[in-house]
Design an enzyme around this catalytic site. Structure first.
Site, short mmCIF file in Angstrom:
data_model
loop_
_atom_site.label_atom_id
_atom_site.label_comp_id
_atom_site.label_asym_id
_atom_site.label_seq_id
_atom_site.Cartn_x
_atom_site.Cartn_y
_atom_site.Cartn_z
N ASN A 13 0.93 -1.05 0.03
CA ASN A 13 0.15 0.18 -0.14
C ASN A 13 0.89 1.37 0.03
OD1 ASN A 13 -1.73 2.16 0.43
ND2 ASN A 13 -2.21 1.59 2.64
N LYS A 15 0.11 3.97 -0.28
CA LYS A 15 -0.69 5.41 0.24
C LYS A 15 -0.37 6.53 -0.61
CE LYS A 15 0.25 3.26 4.60
NZ LYS A 15 -0.08 3.76 6.28
N HIS A 92 -9.44 0.93 4.75
CA HIS A 92 -8.38 1.22 5.41
C HIS A 92 -8.65 2.20 6.61
CE1 HIS A 92 -4.20 2.52 6.44
NE2 HIS A 92 -3.70 1.26 5.70
N GLU A 94 -6.88 4.59 7.65
CA GLU A 94 -6.62 5.83 7.38
C GLU A 94 -7.94 6.45 6.90
OE1 GLU A 94 -3.10 5.57 5.39
OE2 GLU A 94 -2.08 4.84 7.26
N GLU A 164 -5.36 -5.30 10.55
CA GLU A 164 -4.41 -4.05 10.81
C GLU A 164 -4.65 -3.37 11.80
OE1 GLU A 164 -2.35 -3.13 6.60
OE2 GLU A 164 -4.14 -1.56 7.12
N GLY A 170 2.50 2.06 10.61
CA GLY A 170 3.19 3.11 10.22
C GLY A 170 3.96 3.94 11.65
N SER A 209 3.55 -2.31 10.44
CA SER A 209 4.97 -2.23 10.25
C SER A 209 5.83 -3.55 10.07
CB SER A 209 5.30 -1.64 11.91
OG SER A 209 4.89 -0.45 12.12
C1 PEP Z 1 -0.80 -0.02 5.91
O1 PEP Z 1 -0.86 1.30 5.71
O2 PEP Z 1 -1.67 -0.85 5.61
C2 PEP Z 1 0.39 -0.50 6.65
C3 PEP Z 1 0.37 -1.76 7.19
O3 PEP Z 1 1.35 0.55 6.83
P1 PEP Z 1 2.96 0.21 7.72
O4 PEP Z 1 3.26 -1.33 7.20
O5 PEP Z 1 3.63 1.30 7.22
O6 PEP Z 1 2.57 0.00 9.09
#
Ligand code: PEP
Length: 247
Positions: A13, A15, A92, A94, A164, A170, A209
């Site tokens: 992803n 973003k 997601h 976000e 998630e 992040g 992460s």
């Molecule tokens: C994500 O945005 O779906 C995500 C898992 O980000 P990160 O791997 O940076 O934590």
């Protein structure tokens, strides 16, 4: 069906990151990836046209629940299909936070994807506050209920679920393999109450992460079928090594 019968799944992803130069780099490097996993890059929509993918698929990061019309800035399933997408991330955290997307809107988006032959990667997961209050299962259960209400068993079978935990996205704070497995097992068990075959075949991937250093142990858990990768999907070498960890 055992874990080995579910094809591993790794999606990046990007973003609101990336450029035509990064797409060119991925076209060159990711096309040499050698993995049993199904590999997807979910990039900003304006970059999708530049991918030349043979070893991986491309996906969108969001999609409208509507077909067309006066909805400035939105993209429909058919537009994303024409742009070459086979997948779309829906729900997601976000977007749930920034755009106020509700559980029922996320379910409608997933339904629209499936009707248009786009596989939804449906994100669920709790905040730190919810986890500390011991409410993970109640919270994630509500997110799953909204999906079960709107999607048929057959439609759920065509989806990918991404667990998630918001506190791990992040932040550099990865869920431990045990924490991830615990929630993945809960999610699979939740779907098993609806249909055993659905639950056994459903791919449930972990996001938060994931890095080359922790991917293998996370993906080795019984109910973890791969990952949704944010930050580490922006560097081809790191992303490729995560794809290899899914073997
Ligand atoms: C994500 O945005 O779906 C995500 C898992 O980000 P990160 O791997 O940076 O934590």
């Amino acid at each position: 069906m055992s874990k080995n019968n579910r094809q591993p799944f790794v999606a990046g992803n990007w973003k609101m990151n990336g450029s035509l130069a990064l797409v060119a780099d991925f076209n060159e490097k990711l096309n040499t990836v050698n993995t049993r996993a199904q590999v997807v890059i979910c990039a900003p929509s304006v970059l999708l046209h530049a991918f030349k993918s043979t070893a991986f698929s491309i996906g969108a990061q969001n999609v409208s629940h509507l077909d067309n019309g006066a909805h400035t800035g939105e993209l429909s399933v058919s537009m994303l299909k024409e742009a070459g997408c086979e997948f779309a991330i829906v729900g997601h955290s976000e977007r749930r936070e920034d755009q106020g997307e509700s559980n029922s809107l996320v379910a409608q988006k997933a339904a629209k994807c499936i009707a248009g032959n786009l596989t939804p990667i449906i994100c669920v997961g709790e905040s730190l506050e919810v986890r500390e209050a011991g409410q993970v299962e109640a919270f994630v259960g509500q997110q799953l209920d909204a999906l079960i209400d709107v999607l048929s068993i057959d439609e759920l079978k065509q989806s990918v679920i991404a667990y998630e935990p918001i506190w791990a996205i992040g932040t550099g704070k990865t869920a431990s393999p045990e924490q991830a497995q615990e929630v993945h097992e809960f999610i699979r068990g939740y779907f098993a109450k609806v249909d055993a075959e659905l639950a056994q075949g459903l791919r449930i991937v972990y996001g938060g992460s994931v890095k080359p250093e922790n991917a293998e142990t996370l993906f080795a858990q019984n109910d973890v079928d791969g990952g949704l990768i944010g930050g580490a999907s922006l560097k081809a070498e790191d992303f490729i090594s995560i794809c290899h960890a899914a073997n």
